[in-house]
Design a protein around this motif. Structure first.
Motif, mmCIF file in Angstrom:
data_model
loop_
_atom_site.group_PDB
_atom_site.id
_atom_site.type_symbol
_atom_site.label_atom_id
_atom_site.label_comp_id
_atom_site.label_asym_id
_atom_site.label_seq_id
_atom_site.Cartn_x
_atom_site.Cartn_y
_atom_site.Cartn_z
ATOM 1 N N SER A 1 -52.491 39.010 -142.840
ATOM 2 C CA SER A 1 -53.293 37.833 -142.858
ATOM 3 C C SER A 1 -54.778 38.026 -143.126
ATOM 4 O O SER A 1 -55.506 36.951 -143.813
ATOM 5 C CB SER A 1 -53.383 37.323 -141.481
ATOM 6 O OG SER A 1 -51.993 36.954 -141.188
ATOM 7 N N TRP A 2 -55.041 39.396 -143.191
ATOM 8 C CA TRP A 2 -56.613 39.465 -143.648
ATOM 9 C C TRP A 2 -56.792 39.353 -145.358
ATOM 10 O O TRP A 2 -57.832 39.389 -145.772
ATOM 11 C CB TRP A 2 -57.029 40.597 -143.343
ATOM 12 C CG TRP A 2 -56.338 42.013 -143.455
ATOM 13 C CD1 TRP A 2 -55.449 42.546 -142.352
ATOM 14 C CD2 TRP A 2 -55.802 43.007 -144.446
ATOM 15 N NE1 TRP A 2 -54.642 43.680 -142.843
ATOM 16 C CE2 TRP A 2 -54.981 43.918 -144.022
ATOM 17 C CE3 TRP A 2 -56.271 43.133 -145.682
ATOM 18 C CZ2 TRP A 2 -54.542 44.942 -145.052
ATOM 19 C CZ3 TRP A 2 -55.805 44.126 -146.561
ATOM 20 C CH2 TRP A 2 -54.987 44.958 -146.109
ATOM 21 N N ASN B 1 -50.719 33.478 -144.218
ATOM 22 C CA ASN B 1 -49.702 33.876 -143.331
ATOM 23 C C ASN B 1 -48.789 32.721 -143.042
ATOM 24 O O ASN B 1 -48.038 32.818 -141.915
ATOM 25 C CB ASN B 1 -50.222 34.730 -141.835
ATOM 26 C CG ASN B 1 -51.106 33.660 -141.147
ATOM 27 O OD1 ASN B 1 -51.256 32.660 -141.469
ATOM 28 N ND2 ASN B 1 -51.283 34.019 -140.045
ATOM 29 N N VAL B 2 -48.453 31.984 -143.947
ATOM 30 C CA VAL B 2 -47.601 30.885 -143.738
ATOM 31 C C VAL B 2 -46.183 31.523 -143.917
ATOM 32 O O VAL B 2 -45.934 32.190 -144.456
ATOM 33 C CB VAL B 2 -47.747 29.915 -144.856
ATOM 34 C CG1 VAL B 2 -47.335 30.341 -146.233
ATOM 35 C CG2 VAL B 2 -47.047 28.534 -144.726
ATOM 36 N N ASP C 1 -50.298 42.694 -139.139
ATOM 37 C CA ASP C 1 -50.213 41.452 -138.211
ATOM 38 C C ASP C 1 -49.504 41.981 -136.773
ATOM 39 O O ASP C 1 -48.439 42.458 -137.001
ATOM 40 C CB ASP C 1 -49.712 40.141 -138.751
ATOM 41 C CG ASP C 1 -50.570 39.558 -139.786
ATOM 42 O OD1 ASP C 1 -51.879 40.192 -139.975
ATOM 43 O OD2 ASP C 1 -50.515 38.528 -140.122
ATOM 44 N N PRO C 2 -50.367 41.513 -135.675
ATOM 45 C CA PRO C 2 -49.607 42.149 -134.399
ATOM 46 C C PRO C 2 -48.089 41.732 -134.356
ATOM 47 O O PRO C 2 -47.439 42.134 -133.700
ATOM 48 C CB PRO C 2 -50.493 41.528 -133.245
ATOM 49 C CG PRO C 2 -52.154 41.512 -134.019
ATOM 50 C CD PRO C 2 -51.381 41.331 -135.594
ATOM 51 N N SER D 1 -58.913 35.159 -135.664
ATOM 52 C CA SER D 1 -58.713 36.432 -134.962
ATOM 53 C C SER D 1 -57.954 37.602 -136.037
ATOM 54 O O SER D 1 -58.117 38.567 -136.189
ATOM 55 C CB SER D 1 -57.960 36.561 -133.571
ATOM 56 O OG SER D 1 -56.574 36.356 -134.054
ATOM 57 N N LEU D 2 -57.151 36.941 -137.138
ATOM 58 C CA LEU D 2 -56.650 37.520 -138.180
ATOM 59 C C LEU D 2 -57.511 37.698 -139.520
ATOM 60 O O LEU D 2 -56.919 38.281 -140.356
ATOM 61 C CB LEU D 2 -54.916 37.160 -138.466
ATOM 62 C CG LEU D 2 -54.309 36.813 -137.031
ATOM 63 C CD1 LEU D 2 -53.150 36.167 -137.521
ATOM 64 C CD2 LEU D 2 -53.864 38.137 -136.718
ATOM 65 N N MET D 3 -58.471 36.971 -139.513
ATOM 66 C CA MET D 3 -59.308 37.131 -140.650
ATOM 67 C C MET D 3 -60.417 38.098 -140.723
ATOM 68 O O MET D 3 -60.885 38.696 -139.772
ATOM 69 C CB MET D 3 -60.012 35.768 -140.907
ATOM 70 C CG MET D 3 -59.059 34.264 -140.865
ATOM 71 S SD MET D 3 -59.974 32.897 -140.739
ATOM 72 C CE MET D 3 -60.880 32.777 -142.115
ATOM 73 N N ARG D 4 -60.748 38.612 -141.845
ATOM 74 C CA ARG D 4 -61.681 39.625 -142.098
ATOM 75 C C ARG D 4 -62.712 39.084 -143.289
ATOM 76 O O ARG D 4 -62.091 38.591 -144.113
ATOM 77 C CB ARG D 4 -61.027 41.214 -142.496
ATOM 78 C CG ARG D 4 -60.053 41.780 -141.494
ATOM 79 C CD ARG D 4 -59.604 42.895 -142.293
ATOM 80 N NE ARG D 4 -60.359 43.840 -142.111
ATOM 81 C CZ ARG D 4 -60.585 44.880 -141.340
ATOM 82 N NH1 ARG D 4 -59.583 45.058 -140.421
ATOM 83 N NH2 ARG D 4 -61.472 45.845 -141.333
ATOM 84 N N THR D 5 -63.836 39.442 -142.871
ATOM 85 C CA THR D 5 -64.840 38.919 -144.134
ATOM 86 C C THR D 5 -64.459 39.948 -145.421
ATOM 87 O O THR D 5 -64.020 40.954 -145.230
ATOM 88 C CB THR D 5 -66.232 39.443 -143.697
ATOM 89 O OG1 THR D 5 -66.595 40.656 -143.204
ATOM 90 C CG2 THR D 5 -66.535 38.228 -142.781
#
Length: 472
Positions: free
Chosen positions: A256-257, A272-273, A305-306, A379-383
Motif C-alpha cells: 500500500s505504500w 491496495n484495491v 501490508d499487515p 496508516s498504510l501510506m508513506r510520504t
C-alpha cells in the motif's frame, strides 16, 4: 452397445474433477478420475482455497446476514450483465450448499477468517484453515471412500466420439469407455498458443506473462472438447495479477505504500484495491501499464501490508519489494532511480509537472492522515520525500486463471455452436467459459465455480450414464 468400463469418466483431478467424481459416486455411478499430474489437486491445491459463497453457516456464526439473491445482484452488476444470468443464478444459489458440503467432509472454515474478498460490503470470502490443499485432500479422501478409481500421471488428449456421442476417452493410448465424460482439466495458462488466441490481454505482455496455475493446465480439455464439437464462451476473459516483472514469484497485492500513476502522471486507483479489479483498472490506462513510485525511505523500510503478513510467512506469497530485491532490480535497471521527482518523470516518460503535483498532494494527504482522492487507509501510506526516488513499471501479466472455455448450460452439459448439448459430455471448473466474467467478483470465485459446477456435472453425468445403461 459396447460394455462400458465406467459409468462416469472424469478427466482432471483438481477441485472440479474431484467434486464431480464424489457427486457421481454418491449417485451410485462407477467412477474413474484420470489426472495428468503425478498426484491429484490441480490448481485448487496450489491456491489459498478461499471459497466465495452466500448464506452460509459460517456467515451466520459471524453475525452476517446474506443471501444468494444479493450475491447474484452483485455478481451481475460488477460484470455489467455480460455473463449468463441463468448460469450465475445456479452458482449463487448453490454456493452455500457447496460450502456446507465441504465442511461435512472436514474442511474447516472459521468465522474469524471470513473477510470481504471483493469490492462489495459483504464478507463472502471463506478462507479454509489449510488452504486449497486442505480442500483437495478432503475431496480425495471422500472419493476413495466412495470407491472412485484414481489414475495419476496420465494425460488425456482425445475423447472417443461415436455418432455425435461422447462414449469415453483415449487414456494413455488405451480406450476407456464410459456412459458419460466430465472434462475438468483446468485452464490453458501454460499454453502460449492458446493464450495468444483466446486471452490476448494476457499474451500481449510477452515474456512478462506467466501462469500460477498447475503446470498441467495446457488447454487439453479445451482442445478435445472443440474436436468433439463443443462451442467456446468467454473470449479474452480471465484473472490477471499486477507484477513489476522482477521475478516469477507470486505476490498477489502491491504494498500500500506504493503510489501508482498512469502515463499522465496521475493516480488512478486506490493502490491496495482488491485484486479482483486491480488488473482491470490498470488495463484501462493508456498503454495498459502503469508505474509504481516510492522513495528511499520506502526502499529501506517498506514492509508487506499487515493483512498479508501471514501469507508471506507461510511461503504462499513472496514479497517482491524487500530492500535486497529492490537493490538487485535497481542494478538491473528494472527499477529506475532519480535524484528528484522531475528527473524521475523524465526517465519514465510522464509529464513532470503533473507528477510533481500528484506526489505533493499525496504527501499532504499522508500528513493530514486522509487520502482525499481514493480513500486509502492512511496508516498504510508513506510520504515520498526522501531522495533518491524510484519507479517501477507495473503490468497485469500474471495469469491467475483463464476463463475462455467450453460453453455449458445450467446442468453442466457441454453445448455445441447450436446450443444443443453434446450427448454424454459434461464440464466444470476453469475449462468452462460460461461462469466467470470480465471481472472476478472476489477471492474464491474460481473455487466456488469448481466445486459448485463440479458437483452438478458429477450428478448429471451419473444420471445420464445410469439412465442410458438402464435403457440399453
Amino acid at each position: 452397445m459396447a460394455n462400458n468400463d465406467y459409468d462416469v469418466l472424469v478427466i482432471g483431478g483438481g477441485g472440479a474433477g474431484l467434486s464431480a467424481a464424489c457427486r457421481a459416486a454418491e449417485e451410485g455411478a462407477r467412477v474413474a478420475v484420470v489426472e495428468a499430474h503425478k498426484f491429484v489437486g490441480g490448481s485448487t491445491a496450489l491456491s489459498g482455497g478461499v471459497f466465495y459463497a452466500a448464506n452460509t453457516s459460517v456467515q451466520k456464526a459471524a453475525g452476517i446476514t446474506d443471501s444468494a439473491e444479493a450475491m447474484f445482484e452483485y455478481y451481475m452488476t460488477l460484470n455489467q450483465h455480460k455473463v449468463h444470468p441463468s448460469i450465475v443464478r445456479v452458482l449463487c444459489d448453490e454456493s452455500g450448499n457447496a460450502l456446507e458440503w465441504l465442511r461435512s467432509l472436514g474442511v474447516e472454515f472459521l468465522p474469524e477468517k471470513l473477510y470481504v474478498s471483493g469490492v462489495e460490503s459483504v464478507a463472502r470470502g471463506h478462507a479454509p484453515t489449510q488452504a486449497g490443499a486442505g480442500i483437495t485432500a478432503a475431496l480425495e479422501v471422500k472419493a476413495r471412500e466412495l470407491g472412485v478409481d484414481i489414475a495419476c500421471g496420465t494425460r488425456v488428449r482425445k475423447l472417443i466420439v461415436e455418432g455425435r456421442r461422447v462414449v469415453g476417452a483415449d487414456v494413455g493410448g488405451a480406450p476407456v469407455r464410459a456412459g458419460s465424460v466430465v472434462v475438468a482439466t483446468g485452464g490453458f495458462g501454460h499454453n502460449r498458443l492458446l493464450l495468444n488466441r483466446y486471452y490476448p490481454e494476457a499474451a500481449v505482455h510477452g515474456d512478462w506473462t506467466w501462469a500460477i496455475s498447475a503446470y498441467t493446465c495446457r488447454g487439453d480439455g479445451l482442445l478435445m472438447g472443440m474436436e468433439a464439437g463443443a462451442d467456446l464462451d468467454g473470449l479474452n476473459r480471465g484473472l490477471l495479477l499486477p507484477t513489476p516483472g522482477f521475478y516469477k514469484d507470486l505476490d498477489v497485492m502491491l504494498p500500500s505504500w506504493l503510489v501508482l500513476v498512469n502515463r499522465d502522471g496521475r493516480r488512478f486507483v486506490r493502490e491496495n484495491v482488491e485484486y479482483a479489479v486491480m488488473s482491470g483498472a490498470i488495463k484501462e490506462q493508456l498503454g495498459g501499464t502503469v508505474f509504481a513510485i516510492f522513495d528511499d525511505d520506502a526502499r529501506q523500510h517498506g514492509k508487506p501490508d499487515p493483512a498479508y503478513e501471514a501469507y508471506y510467512k507461510s511461503g504462499l506469497l513472496t514479497f517482491n519489494w524487500s530492500t535486497d530485491r529492490l537493490d538487485e532490480q535497481i542494478k538491473k535497471k528494472k527499477v529506475l532511480r532519480a535524484s528528484s521527482i522531475e528527473e524521475l518523470a523524465e526517465l519514465v516518460g510522464v509529464n513532470a509537472a503533473t507528477l510533481v503535483t500528484t506526489i505533493d498532494r499525496y504527501n499532504k494527504d499522508v500528513e493530514a492522515g486522509r487520502d482525499a482522492l481514493f480513500g486509502k487507509d492512511a496508516s498504510l501510506m508513506r510520504t515520498v520525500v526522501k531522495p533518491p526516488f524510484y519507479a517501477a513499471e507495473i503490468k497485469p501479466a500474471i495469469v491467475c486463471l483463464t476463463s475462455t472455455g467450453l460453453r455449458i448450460d445450467q446442468e453442466a452439459r457441454v453445448l455445441n455452436d447450436a446450443d444443443i448439448p453434446i450427448h454424454g459430455l459434461f464440464a466444470a471448473g476453469e475449462v468452462t467459459g460460461s461462469v466467470l466474467g470480465e471481472r472476478y467478483v472476489g477471492g474464491g470465485n474460481s473455487i466456488c465455480n469448481a466445486v459448485v459446477f463440479g458437483r452438478i456435472a458429477g450428478r448429471e453425468a451419473a444420471k445420464h450414464a445410469i439412465a442410458a445403461s438402464t435403457t440399453a
